[in-house]
Enzyme design. Structure first.
Site, PDB file in Angstrom:
ATOM      1  N   GLY A 136       0.754  -1.331   0.135  1.00  0.00           N
ATOM      2  CA  GLY A 136      -0.002   0.168  -0.041  1.00  0.00           C
ATOM      3  C   GLY A 136       0.928   1.213  -0.095  1.00  0.00           C
ATOM      4  O   GLY A 136       0.566   2.512  -0.604  1.00  0.00           O
ATOM      5  N   GLU A 177       1.453   1.904  -3.544  1.00  0.00           N
ATOM      6  CA  GLU A 177       0.269   2.135  -4.049  1.00  0.00           C
ATOM      7  C   GLU A 177      -0.134   3.539  -4.014  1.00  0.00           C
ATOM      8  O   GLU A 177      -0.533   4.349  -4.722  1.00  0.00           O
ATOM      9  CB  GLU A 177      -0.879   1.225  -3.729  1.00  0.00           C
ATOM     10  CG  GLU A 177      -0.625  -0.049  -4.317  1.00  0.00           C
ATOM     11  CD  GLU A 177      -1.625  -1.037  -3.845  1.00  0.00           C
ATOM     12  OE1 GLU A 177      -1.532  -1.374  -2.632  1.00  0.00           O
ATOM     13  OE2 GLU A 177      -2.165  -1.859  -4.508  1.00  0.00           O
ATOM     14  N   GLU A 199       2.552  -8.290  -1.852  1.00  0.00           N
ATOM     15  CA  GLU A 199       1.554  -9.160  -1.404  1.00  0.00           C
ATOM     16  C   GLU A 199       1.252 -10.577  -1.535  1.00  0.00           C
ATOM     17  O   GLU A 199       0.637 -11.147  -0.943  1.00  0.00           O
ATOM     18  CB  GLU A 199       0.122  -8.399  -2.035  1.00  0.00           C
ATOM     19  CG  GLU A 199      -0.286  -7.087  -1.387  1.00  0.00           C
ATOM     20  CD  GLU A 199       0.733  -5.896  -1.976  1.00  0.00           C
ATOM     21  OE1 GLU A 199       1.526  -5.865  -2.634  1.00  0.00           O
ATOM     22  OE2 GLU A 199       0.084  -4.492  -1.792  1.00  0.00           O
TER      23      GLU A 199
HETATM   24  C1  LIG Z   1      -3.885  -3.614  -0.162  1.00  0.00           C
HETATM   25  C2  LIG Z   1      -2.517  -3.457   0.436  1.00  0.00           C
HETATM   26  C3  LIG Z   1      -1.977  -4.538   0.940  1.00  0.00           C
HETATM   27  C4  LIG Z   1      -0.596  -4.429   1.674  1.00  0.00           C
HETATM   28  O1  LIG Z   1       0.051  -3.308   1.572  1.00  0.00           O
HETATM   29  S1  LIG Z   1      -0.014  -5.877   2.343  1.00  0.00           S
HETATM   30  C5  LIG Z   1       1.393  -5.264   3.182  1.00  0.00           C
HETATM   31  C6  LIG Z   1       2.564  -4.997   2.111  1.00  0.00           C
HETATM   32  N1  LIG Z   1       3.867  -4.921   2.943  1.00  0.00           N
HETATM   33  C7  LIG Z   1       4.612  -5.875   3.491  1.00  0.00           C
HETATM   34  O2  LIG Z   1       4.682  -7.018   3.282  1.00  0.00           O
HETATM   35  C8  LIG Z   1       5.963  -5.167   4.199  1.00  0.00           C
HETATM   36  C9  LIG Z   1       5.836  -5.524   5.560  1.00  0.00           C
HETATM   37  N2  LIG Z   1       7.168  -5.188   6.414  1.00  0.00           N
HETATM   38  C10 LIG Z   1       8.222  -5.830   6.228  1.00  0.00           C
HETATM   39  O3  LIG Z   1       8.502  -6.574   5.267  1.00  0.00           O
HETATM   40  C11 LIG Z   1       9.260  -5.214   7.233  1.00  0.00           C
HETATM   41  O4  LIG Z   1       8.902  -4.428   7.978  1.00  0.00           O
HETATM   42  C12 LIG Z   1      10.215  -4.620   6.280  1.00  0.00           C
HETATM   43  C13 LIG Z   1      11.182  -5.214   5.237  1.00  0.00           C
HETATM   44  C14 LIG Z   1       9.646  -3.210   5.382  1.00  0.00           C
HETATM   45  C15 LIG Z   1      11.289  -3.887   7.307  1.00  0.00           C
HETATM   46  O5  LIG Z   1      12.169  -4.783   8.159  1.00  0.00           O
HETATM   47  P1  LIG Z   1      12.842  -4.344   9.288  1.00  0.00           P
HETATM   48  O6  LIG Z   1      13.638  -3.296   9.140  1.00  0.00           O
HETATM   49  O7  LIG Z   1      13.339  -5.629  10.009  1.00  0.00           O
HETATM   50  O8  LIG Z   1      11.605  -3.672  10.274  1.00  0.00           O
HETATM   51  P2  LIG Z   1      10.742  -4.451  11.091  1.00  0.00           P
HETATM   52  O9  LIG Z   1      11.153  -4.890  12.559  1.00  0.00           O
HETATM   53  O10 LIG Z   1       9.936  -5.553  10.505  1.00  0.00           O
HETATM   54  O11 LIG Z   1       9.380  -3.330  11.264  1.00  0.00           O
HETATM   55  C16 LIG Z   1       9.582  -2.334  12.241  1.00  0.00           C
HETATM   56  C17 LIG Z   1       8.052  -2.472  12.878  1.00  0.00           C
HETATM   57  O12 LIG Z   1       7.207  -2.130  11.954  1.00  0.00           O
HETATM   58  C18 LIG Z   1       6.196  -3.075  11.758  1.00  0.00           C
HETATM   59  N3  LIG Z   1       5.625  -3.225  10.471  1.00  0.00           N
HETATM   60  C19 LIG Z   1       6.311  -3.045   9.411  1.00  0.00           C
HETATM   61  N4  LIG Z   1       5.793  -3.058   8.312  1.00  0.00           N
HETATM   62  C20 LIG Z   1       4.327  -3.149   8.736  1.00  0.00           C
HETATM   63  C21 LIG Z   1       3.085  -3.378   8.110  1.00  0.00           C
HETATM   64  N5  LIG Z   1       2.905  -3.416   6.737  1.00  0.00           N
HETATM   65  N6  LIG Z   1       2.031  -3.568   9.040  1.00  0.00           N
HETATM   66  C22 LIG Z   1       2.166  -3.422  10.165  1.00  0.00           C
HETATM   67  N7  LIG Z   1       3.120  -3.012  10.916  1.00  0.00           N
HETATM   68  C23 LIG Z   1       4.199  -3.243  10.086  1.00  0.00           C
HETATM   69  C24 LIG Z   1       6.761  -4.224  12.390  1.00  0.00           C
HETATM   70  O13 LIG Z   1       5.786  -5.147  12.755  1.00  0.00           O
HETATM   71  C25 LIG Z   1       7.756  -3.811  13.503  1.00  0.00           C
HETATM   72  O14 LIG Z   1       6.765  -3.561  14.598  1.00  0.00           O
HETATM   73  P3  LIG Z   1       7.452  -4.112  16.062  1.00  0.00           P
HETATM   74  O15 LIG Z   1       8.481  -3.339  16.370  1.00  0.00           O
HETATM   75  O16 LIG Z   1       6.157  -3.871  16.822  1.00  0.00           O
HETATM   76  O17 LIG Z   1       7.721  -5.666  15.801  1.00  0.00           O
END
Ligand SMILES: C/C=C/C(=O)SCCNC(=O)CCNC(=O)[C@H](O)C(C)(C)COP(=O)(O)OP(=O)(O)OC[C@H]1O[C@@H](n2cnc3c(N)ncnc32)[C@H](O)[C@@H]1OP(=O)(O)O
Length: 270
Positions: free
Chosen positions: A123, A126, A146
């Site tokens: 998103g 997007e 996704e």
């Molecule tokens: C229609 C639309 C659909 C969608 O958009 S589906 C979602 C698509 N996005 C993803 O799949 C990305 C999800 N996130 C990740 O893969 C990773 O993050 C990153 C590679 C971007 C970064 O990794 P790192 O540097 O290790 O950080 P971290 O510890 O994973 O993230 C820091 C805090 O941010 C939260 N967080 C990250 N992305 C999301 C998200 N998309 N929704 C909710 N929370 C998110 C984590 O959980 C964590 O939180 P805490 O410190 O409490 O463990």
């Protein structure tokens, strides 16, 4: 006789998940959920819709930059909220909400720029795709991951990405879900510019745009947006109509006069 003044007072709501400021015609919208890499919760999406409404009504705003606070632009829709979606109908409504908000951003009459640093995923990308232009910091990663979650992009990604970079290249990103480095994103045409600092680079781009005639900017954007999806002949008619509007502006007279007099133009947006 008593004078009646109709002063336009724009009410700006209190935002909890984003910051909104306007400086010399340039609006800056900063996503503010850094603890979750600016994941787009429904509350944040709602505020994006509200800020789009404010921008659309504010005659002072001549361009907009969307940016993220902390380590990322935005790491996608909020996966905690997605995990809680009860059934396909709720999920469909959820996608429609995101699509609606991003459609409002895409429909803004002024140029919009996404300043991407860290991550623009799902998103988050997007949202950037709903902007007119994208600027990335070196080291940024962009993608639509996704399918790796058993989902598909649902806030416009399957439609705006192929329109922007072509079907084959879009499907590479959508089907692999891979994180594309900023340098490759530039080569793909997914971002317009790279810089050391995304926000600074976006401001530089905005300043370049803001030198031009404001009504012409709005008409040029309108011509591109309205022409999309139409056949060429119909779209060219729209272009000719809007060219006609542009030629009727005071700024057009000023722009041409300034050229002939070998001086910079002083546009007034009229
Ligand atoms: C229609 C639309 C659909 C969608 O958009 S589906 C979602 C698509 N996005 C993803 O799949 C990305 C999800 N996130 C990740 O893969 C990773 O993050 C990153 C590679 C971007 C970064 O990794 P790192 O540097 O290790 O950080 P971290 O510890 O994973 O993230 C820091 C805090 O941010 C939260 N967080 C990250 N992305 C999301 C998200 N998309 N929704 C909710 N929370 C998110 C984590 O959980 C964590 O939180 P805490 O410190 O409490 O463990």
């Amino acid at each position: 006789m008593e004078e009646h003044k109709h002063e336009f007072v724009l009410e700006i709501p209190e935002f909890a998940h984003l910051a909104y400021e306007v400086e010399e015609g340039l609006a800056l919208v900063t996503l503010k959920r850094p603890e979750a890499l600016n994941a787009l919760s429904q509350d944040l999406l709602q505020e994006l819709a509200e800020v789009a409404e404010v921008i659309a009504q504010d005659p002072e705003v001549r361009a907009v930059i969307f940016a993220g606070e902390g380590k990322a632009f935005a790491a996608g829709a909020d996966l905690k909220e997605i995990a809680a979606l009860k059934d396909p109908f709720a999920a469909r409504e959820y996608a429609l909400l995101g699509q609606q908000v991003f459609a409002e951003i895409a429909a803004l009459p002024v140029p919009t720029i996404a300043a991407i640093h860290g991550y623009a995923l799902g998103g988050g990308l997007e949202l950037a795709l709903a902007c007119d232009l994208r600027v990335a910091a070196k080291g940024a990663k962009l993608g639509l991951p996704e399918v790796g979650l058993g989902l598909i992009p649902g806030f416009g990604g399957t439609q705006r990405l192929p329109r922007l970079i072509g079907r084959g290249r879009a499907l590479d990103l959508i089907l692999t879900g891979r994180h594309v480095p900023a340098e490759e994103a530039l080569a793909l045409g997914l971002v317009n510019r790279l810089g050391e600092d995304a926000l600074e680079e976006a401001k530089k781009l905005a300043r370049q745009i803001l030198k031009n005639a404001p009504v012409a900017l709005a008409l040029a954007k309108e011509s591109v947006v309205r022409g999309e999806g139409l056949d060429l002949a119909e779209a060219l008619e729209i272009e000719a109509d809007l060219f006609g509007y542009a030629a009727a502006t005071e700024d057009m007279r000023e722009g041409v006069r300034a050229f002939l007099e070998k001086r910079p133009p002083g546009f007034r947006g009229e």
